[in-house]
Design an enzyme around this catalytic site. Structure first.
Site, PDB file in Angstrom:
ATOM      1  N   ASP A  51       0.822  -1.209   0.000  1.00 39.48           N
ATOM      2  CA  ASP A  51       0.000   0.000   0.000  1.00 39.48           C
ATOM      3  C   ASP A  51       0.858   1.262   0.000  1.00 39.48           C
ATOM      4  O   ASP A  51       2.083   1.203   0.158  1.00 39.48           O
ATOM      5  CB  ASP A  51      -0.929  -0.013   1.218  1.00 39.48           C
ATOM      6  CG  ASP A  51      -1.945  -1.149   1.147  1.00 39.48           C
ATOM      7  OD1 ASP A  51      -2.634  -1.253   0.125  1.00 39.48           O
ATOM      8  OD2 ASP A  51      -2.030  -1.926   2.120  1.00 39.48           O
ATOM      9  N   TYR A 109       6.887  -9.957   6.540  1.00 45.46           N
ATOM     10  CA  TYR A 109       6.851  -8.513   6.716  1.00 45.46           C
ATOM     11  C   TYR A 109       7.528  -8.146   8.032  1.00 45.46           C
ATOM     12  O   TYR A 109       7.469  -8.902   9.008  1.00 45.46           O
ATOM     13  CB  TYR A 109       5.412  -8.004   6.773  1.00 45.46           C
ATOM     14  CG  TYR A 109       4.683  -7.979   5.460  1.00 45.46           C
ATOM     15  CD1 TYR A 109       4.708  -6.850   4.642  1.00 45.46           C
ATOM     16  CD2 TYR A 109       3.945  -9.079   5.033  1.00 45.46           C
ATOM     17  CE1 TYR A 109       4.026  -6.824   3.443  1.00 45.46           C
ATOM     18  CE2 TYR A 109       3.263  -9.065   3.829  1.00 45.46           C
ATOM     19  CZ  TYR A 109       3.305  -7.931   3.041  1.00 45.46           C
ATOM     20  OH  TYR A 109       2.636  -7.907   1.846  1.00 45.46           O
TER      21      TYR A 109
END
Length: 243
Positions: A51, A109
């Site tokens: 994002d 992540y």
């Protein structure tokens, strides 16, 4: 010829990975450079979307080309043409059946937290300044509570119809790296904003605002109202795509 590239980028200036008509994106930057090298339009297929404001050290993508260049030449040519905040760190030729997204078996992540009293301006693009006083043991216990049955709706934005929402984690760790508190999460796949929702929830635990048991309850129920706020994007980094 199919080329697989591994990309590192600072996401600050981009509206995410996926190409958009009216905003700069990482995919758009790479495709524009590839089109110059290939002398024709190139379509890039990424392992997944990041994002706006999210970074990557190990994003993976592939593309088809008829240009007779070695993978190393592609790497050098793309890096010469792209902005300095996007880099191809590896390029290899792969089998024509390889697909960056469909063949991915998991993603790792990391999320960085600046716990200093006064947040460093040099770290501010890459770490969320949360200040001192976090209970690191509670943070680790909260991360461990995410393992097991996990309905990611508790931490994500509203999934699209048909999305599989039960997506368990393979690992969740908390450690100090170069003076920053780092939360590392690995899973097969993630709903949008899910990692950031997990981090926001864990910060509540570390600040004593919610219990570890509440993390487990949210994870099992999938109820977004039982979890914390979504952490800001700039602390998040896609570290690796697993194949």
């Amino acid at each position: 010829m199919r080329i697989k590239i591994t990309l590192a980028y600072v996401g600050t200036a981009y509206a995410g990975w996926q190409k958009q008509n009216h905003a700069p994106t990482v995919q758009g930057a790479v495709e524009a450079a590839a089109a110059v090298v290939a002398d024709r339009a190139v379509t890039l297929y990424g392992a997944g979307r990041t994002d706006a404001g999210v970074h990557a050290r190990g994003q993976v993508a592939h593309f088809e080309t008829e240009k007779n260049l070695l993978p190393g030449d592609w790497q050098r040519a793309l890096n010469a043409l792209m902005p300095a905040d996007v880099r191809v760190v590896e390029a290899v030729q792969v089998d024509s059946l390889f697909h960056a997204r469909h063949d991915a078996r998991g993603k790792t992540y990391s999320y960085q937290l600046d716990t200093s009293l006064v947040g460093s301006p040099f770290l501010s693009p890459y770490a969320w300044h949360v200040g001192p006083g976090l209970d690191s043991a509670a943070l680790q216990a909260g991360a461990a509570a995410l393992l097991g049955r996990l309905d990611q709706r508790a931490f994500a934005t509203q999934p699209e119809t048909g999305d599989r929402t039960e997506r368990p984690l393979q690992n969740a760790e908390v450690e100090v790296v170069d003076g920053l508190l780092r939360i590392t999460i690995r899973g097969r796949s993630f709903l949008r904003f899910a990692v950031r929702g997990m981090v926001g929830t864990l910060i509540d635990v570390a600040r004593g605002r919610r219990t570890v048991d509440s993390v487990r309850a949210a994870a099992e129920s999938g109820d977004r109202k039982l979890a914390g706020a979504t952490a800001p994007p700039h602390g998040l980094c896609l570290e690796r795509v697993h194949y």
